[in-house]
Design a protein around this motif. Sequence first.
Motif, PDB file in Angstrom:
ATOM      1  N   MET A  15      -3.484  27.510  24.341  1.00 12.78           N
ATOM      2  CA  MET A  15      -3.648  27.223  25.222  1.00 12.78           C
ATOM      3  C   MET A  15      -2.718  26.048  26.417  1.00 12.78           C
ATOM      4  O   MET A  15      -2.470  26.303  27.482  1.00 12.78           O
ATOM      5  CB  MET A  15      -4.754  27.398  26.217  1.00 12.78           C
ATOM      6  N   ILE A  16      -3.353  24.432  26.254  1.00 13.51           N
ATOM      7  CA  ILE A  16      -2.874  23.731  26.711  1.00 13.51           C
ATOM      8  C   ILE A  16      -1.949  23.607  26.256  1.00 13.51           C
ATOM      9  O   ILE A  16      -0.888  23.344  27.408  1.00 13.51           O
ATOM     10  CB  ILE A  16      -3.831  22.156  25.285  1.00 13.51           C
ATOM     11  N   ALA A  17      -0.912  23.904  25.217  1.00 15.44           N
ATOM     12  CA  ALA A  17       0.121  23.575  24.661  1.00 15.44           C
ATOM     13  C   ALA A  17       1.552  25.244  25.326  1.00 15.44           C
ATOM     14  O   ALA A  17       2.186  24.372  26.270  1.00 15.44           O
ATOM     15  CB  ALA A  17      -0.038  24.104  23.520  1.00 15.44           C
ATOM     16  N   ILE A  42       0.859  22.541  20.726  1.00 20.45           N
ATOM     17  CA  ILE A  42      -0.611  22.999  19.473  1.00 20.45           C
ATOM     18  C   ILE A  42      -0.969  22.000  18.429  1.00 20.45           C
ATOM     19  O   ILE A  42      -2.087  21.690  18.828  1.00 20.45           O
ATOM     20  CB  ILE A  42       0.069  24.177  19.073  1.00 20.45           C
ATOM     21  N   LEU A  43      -0.326  21.992  17.385  1.00 17.53           N
ATOM     22  CA  LEU A  43      -0.716  20.762  16.283  1.00 17.53           C
ATOM     23  C   LEU A  43      -1.549  19.224  16.835  1.00 17.53           C
ATOM     24  O   LEU A  43      -2.019  19.246  16.406  1.00 17.53           O
ATOM     25  CB  LEU A  43       0.561  20.621  15.047  1.00 17.53           C
ATOM     26  N   TRP A  44      -0.754  18.776  17.858  1.00 19.11           N
ATOM     27  CA  TRP A  44      -1.195  17.778  18.026  1.00 19.11           C
ATOM     28  C   TRP A  44      -2.370  18.101  19.166  1.00 19.11           C
ATOM     29  O   TRP A  44      -3.518  16.669  19.039  1.00 19.11           O
ATOM     30  CB  TRP A  44      -0.552  17.246  19.409  1.00 19.11           C
ATOM     31  N   HIS A  45      -2.755  18.932  19.849  1.00 13.10           N
ATOM     32  CA  HIS A  45      -3.812  19.279  20.269  1.00 13.10           C
ATOM     33  C   HIS A  45      -5.102  19.658  19.657  1.00 13.10           C
ATOM     34  O   HIS A  45      -5.847  19.260  19.538  1.00 13.10           O
ATOM     35  CB  HIS A  45      -3.709  20.026  21.736  1.00 13.10           C
ATOM     36  N   LEU A  46      -4.312  20.336  18.171  1.00 10.30           N
ATOM     37  CA  LEU A  46      -5.398  21.235  17.420  1.00 10.30           C
ATOM     38  C   LEU A  46      -6.201  19.765  17.064  1.00 10.30           C
ATOM     39  O   LEU A  46      -7.867  19.758  16.467  1.00 10.30           O
ATOM     40  CB  LEU A  46      -4.773  22.025  16.542  1.00 10.30           C
ATOM     41  N   PHE A  47      -5.192  18.519  15.841  1.00 14.60           N
ATOM     42  CA  PHE A  47      -5.615  17.985  15.243  1.00 14.60           C
ATOM     43  C   PHE A  47      -6.936  17.077  16.472  1.00 14.60           C
ATOM     44  O   PHE A  47      -7.268  16.163  15.915  1.00 14.60           O
ATOM     45  CB  PHE A  47      -4.689  17.711  14.424  1.00 14.60           C
ATOM     46  N   THR A  48      -6.223  16.642  17.698  1.00 12.09           N
ATOM     47  CA  THR A  48      -6.716  15.862  17.980  1.00 12.09           C
ATOM     48  C   THR A  48      -8.700  15.926  18.765  1.00 12.09           C
ATOM     49  O   THR A  48      -8.955  15.699  19.098  1.00 12.09           O
ATOM     50  CB  THR A  48      -6.468  15.128  19.748  1.00 12.09           C
ATOM     51  N   ILE A  49      -8.640  17.389  19.209  1.00 12.36           N
ATOM     52  CA  ILE A  49      -9.472  17.958  19.435  1.00 12.36           C
ATOM     53  C   ILE A  49     -10.867  18.411  18.323  1.00 12.36           C
ATOM     54  O   ILE A  49     -11.668  18.553  19.014  1.00 12.36           O
ATOM     55  CB  ILE A  49      -9.629  19.489  20.124  1.00 12.36           C
ATOM     56  N   ALA A  50      -9.966  18.573  17.574  1.00 12.82           N
ATOM     57  CA  ALA A  50     -10.911  18.832  16.606  1.00 12.82           C
ATOM     58  C   ALA A  50     -11.425  17.618  15.639  1.00 12.82           C
ATOM     59  O   ALA A  50     -12.673  17.521  15.338  1.00 12.82           O
ATOM     60  CB  ALA A  50     -10.087  19.606  14.838  1.00 12.82           C
ATOM     61  N   SER A 164      -8.486  11.592   9.411  1.00  9.21           N
ATOM     62  CA  SER A 164      -7.304  11.943   9.087  1.00  9.21           C
ATOM     63  C   SER A 164      -6.609  12.893  10.170  1.00  9.21           C
ATOM     64  O   SER A 164      -5.350  13.506  10.199  1.00  9.21           O
ATOM     65  CB  SER A 164      -7.042  12.163   7.563  1.00  9.21           C
ATOM     66  N   SER A 165      -7.656  14.306  10.846  1.00 10.86           N
ATOM     67  CA  SER A 165      -7.407  14.741  12.240  1.00 10.86           C
ATOM     68  C   SER A 165      -7.065  14.188  13.267  1.00 10.86           C
ATOM     69  O   SER A 165      -5.739  14.430  13.440  1.00 10.86           O
ATOM     70  CB  SER A 165      -8.057  16.032  12.506  1.00 10.86           C
ATOM     71  N   PHE A 166      -7.657  12.688  13.688  1.00 14.42           N
ATOM     72  CA  PHE A 166      -7.085  12.513  14.565  1.00 14.42           C
ATOM     73  C   PHE A 166      -5.707  11.987  14.472  1.00 14.42           C
ATOM     74  O   PHE A 166      -4.740  11.672  15.414  1.00 14.42           O
ATOM     75  CB  PHE A 166      -7.933  10.855  14.947  1.00 14.42           C
ATOM     76  N   ALA A 167      -5.566  11.668  13.461  1.00 16.37           N
ATOM     77  CA  ALA A 167      -4.358  10.632  12.963  1.00 16.37           C
ATOM     78  C   ALA A 167      -3.401  11.869  12.570  1.00 16.37           C
ATOM     79  O   ALA A 167      -2.293  11.711  13.587  1.00 16.37           O
ATOM     80  CB  ALA A 167      -4.610   9.952  11.997  1.00 16.37           C
ATOM     81  N   LEU A 168      -3.440  12.887  12.378  1.00 21.24           N
ATOM     82  CA  LEU A 168      -2.396  13.587  12.479  1.00 21.24           C
ATOM     83  C   LEU A 168      -2.033  14.158  13.494  1.00 21.24           C
ATOM     84  O   LEU A 168      -0.656  14.679  14.589  1.00 21.24           O
ATOM     85  CB  LEU A 168      -2.748  14.622  11.652  1.00 21.24           C
ATOM     86  N   GLY A 169      -3.297  14.451  14.460  1.00 23.31           N
ATOM     87  CA  GLY A 169      -2.773  14.301  15.962  1.00 23.31           C
ATOM     88  C   GLY A 169      -2.273  13.230  16.444  1.00 23.31           C
ATOM     89  O   GLY A 169      -0.817  13.776  18.081  1.00 23.31           O
TER      90      GLY A 169
END
Length: 169
Positions: A15-17, A42-50, A164-169
């Motif tokens: 939704m954000i993307a 999508i991937l940026w928000h997915l990983f940072t929000i996760a 790692s999730s935040f780093a990937l985001g």
Amino acid sequence: AGFSASASLLSLAWMIASYQKVLRDSREDKMPMSYQGAVVQILWHLFTIAARAIAFALFASVFQLYFGIFIVTHWCIMTFWIIQGETDFCMSKWEEIIYNMVVGIIYIFCWFNVKEGRSRYRMCIYYVITLSENAALTILWFLYYDRKITSDFDALILVCVVSSSFALG
């Protein structure tokens, strides 16, 4: 529960993307966002929000009351930061303050640009704050988690997942 949480997280990132793509595509002064760009969003928000959601869940599992205090404090700071930025989306000052309060809620989880112009520095400040908070919440959980419920190995895995999730985001 895990499937539902994952589906909700993916829906939120999508939704954000999608919003960012539609917003950018609607502006004549900006180049349209490609679908590859939307996937990156999508991937940026997915990983940072996760990472954010997992850090919240870990911290809240040990510090329920302090988690509520943390969320309210973060919301207040973000709302005042947005108000200080002098957004101009609404007709009246009170509507603008309410709008800023709602955006402050969004800022609990993710970055959302609310002011025209260059946003790089505001976004960097937001993510430095978020990184610091995620690290502090996760470290505090790691220091105080119940070792009868979670093994040291599993706890270390959870810490690695947040970082790692935040780093990937």
